[in-house]
Design a protein around this motif. Sequence first.
Motif, PDB file in Angstrom:
ATOM      1  N   THR A  80     -13.764  43.702 100.417  1.00  0.00           N
ATOM      2  CA  THR A  80     -12.337  43.382 100.513  1.00  0.00           C
ATOM      3  C   THR A  80     -11.492  44.445  99.827  1.00  0.00           C
ATOM      4  N   SER A 247     -19.694  37.264 102.316  1.00  0.00           N
ATOM      5  CA  SER A 247     -20.091  38.613 102.709  1.00  0.00           C
ATOM      6  C   SER A 247     -21.510  38.830 102.229  1.00  0.00           C
ATOM      7  N   ASP A 249     -24.823  41.880 102.164  1.00  0.00           N
ATOM      8  CA  ASP A 249     -25.306  43.231 102.420  1.00  0.00           C
ATOM      9  C   ASP A 249     -26.755  43.309 101.957  1.00  0.00           C
TER      10      ASP A 249
END
Length: 559
Positions: A80, A247, A249
């Motif tokens: 973000t 989110s 990853d």
Amino acid sequence: MTRKRKTDTTPEGESAGPDRSDSWSSKQEPVSVPSLGLRGTLLFLWRQLTSMQTALVLLMLLAVAAVPGSLYPQRSVNPTLTEQFLEENGKWGEILDTLGFFDVFSSPWFSAIYLLLFISLIGCIIPRVLVHLRQLRSRPPRTPSRLDRFVGHTRIELPAADPEELLGAARKRLRRSRYRTDLREEKRSSSVSAERGLLRETGNLLFHIALVGVLICVAGGQLTAYRGQITVIEGDGFSNSLTQYDSFDSGAWFDSSSLPDFRFTLDDFRATYDTTQTEENFGKPLSFEADVSVDADGDQFSQTLQVNKPLHVDGSSMYLLGNGYAPEITLTDPEGNVVASGPLITVPLGDTGYTSQLVLKAPDASPEQTAVVGYFLPTGTIDDTGPHSSYPDLVDPQVVATVYQGDLGLDSGVPQNAYEVDLSTLTPLTAEGSDDPLLLRLYQGDSTTLPDGSTLSFDGVKRYAAFDVAHDPFERWVLIFALTAVAGLILSLFVPRRRVWVRVTPREGGGAVLEVAGLARSDDPSLADDVRALARTLGTEQDRGAGPGSTNSPEGEAQ
């Protein structure tokens, strides 16, 4: 008598002899350098790459290349903030993004330096390890023929000493001082060759091997680790699955089936702030605490998370990352149907009072889709600077907002940010008899009826906490190798490497001549004193009954 050299001269006085310069130059061939060829060129490049100088340069380049990773937001840590930086910096942000400054540790140029450093260290360490192993198995170096050229040389004549006993005493004392010794027979004398400090080279190699281990573990962590961010409101829970993350990853070798099975509920979140009436300290956060109830494979327990005090579950670590407010807002249509309700996560704008952006989307509202856009203020104030919060805690919570109607664009199929809304396709509601947008100011417990008959109410406030969940199977090994590297570095810096020789030469008529000298491989200011002390000790032990004819001379002085 000197012999004159006969020469012929021309009328102009020039020599008539032959010009040898032309004949010499004609016989001289141009110097040609043989070409290295492919094999020679590759061997030259390999030797340059595996040199210690190259490894140090690459290590420095790696440190410099890591600097942008701390100066610019990274997508793997805070996507973000990365997108916000790109929006604020326009073309400059696009250039940095193209160069990989927001994914530094996975960029091609950082990976190239990393790989070259890894190869350089491997190529540098292996030959040195083999040489060091041979040194550990070999005998100490032979005694030089002339000891008077070395540090602390001391020569003592001992008329009453026994050469064999003197050699034995010297060898015993050196071994007691952690020297490895070797007895050598010479033509007219015998000597003890001693050496210690090989641990210095061991520490040096240990440092470099541990550094390679750190590089391997960091690379392995990048390939197998994962990191995700979640936001949980008080009373709500989280289950560790991919669909639950805001989110996520992960590395190229990450297997989603390896996610540890655990869940937790955020029971309570507490924050304390400084109430000192000074401009620099007022409202400054003092502590953040999140009480969670955890269920991990049937094992249930409670824990309080704080900043830098994470929760560890099945190899995963959950860190308290941020927090904010979730006001409970309810929107009903003109017919009384609830079209949006519940705690609404707001985004702090970064001021000390926790003024937060509020966005409520109601795609099912009738007769048109509706959005409520404004601010949540924990301690609300409206003055010349506009609506803002003067203190971060819930002293006087307020909602200041404007209501829009129109097409929210949610049916286009394009994913949208839940905390943003495109106002270009929406029309603000206005007060009756006015063209200005209707500005609502609601205190906790207030309810208001909109011009179209809809109702908007501010029912209460909850807090939310943002967590960062990370798992790196190589994290522990990175710590172990890092500590090993520090230990090796300490050894290589503080362990002196030195050699000491003791030569005993029998005297005619009895007794012996003692010679002691040393050599340091690095700066060792105490070596000379230690050598002289050893000579004095051996002389005292072996020649206690010597008469006034015995001598003790300093370094380099002959008897």
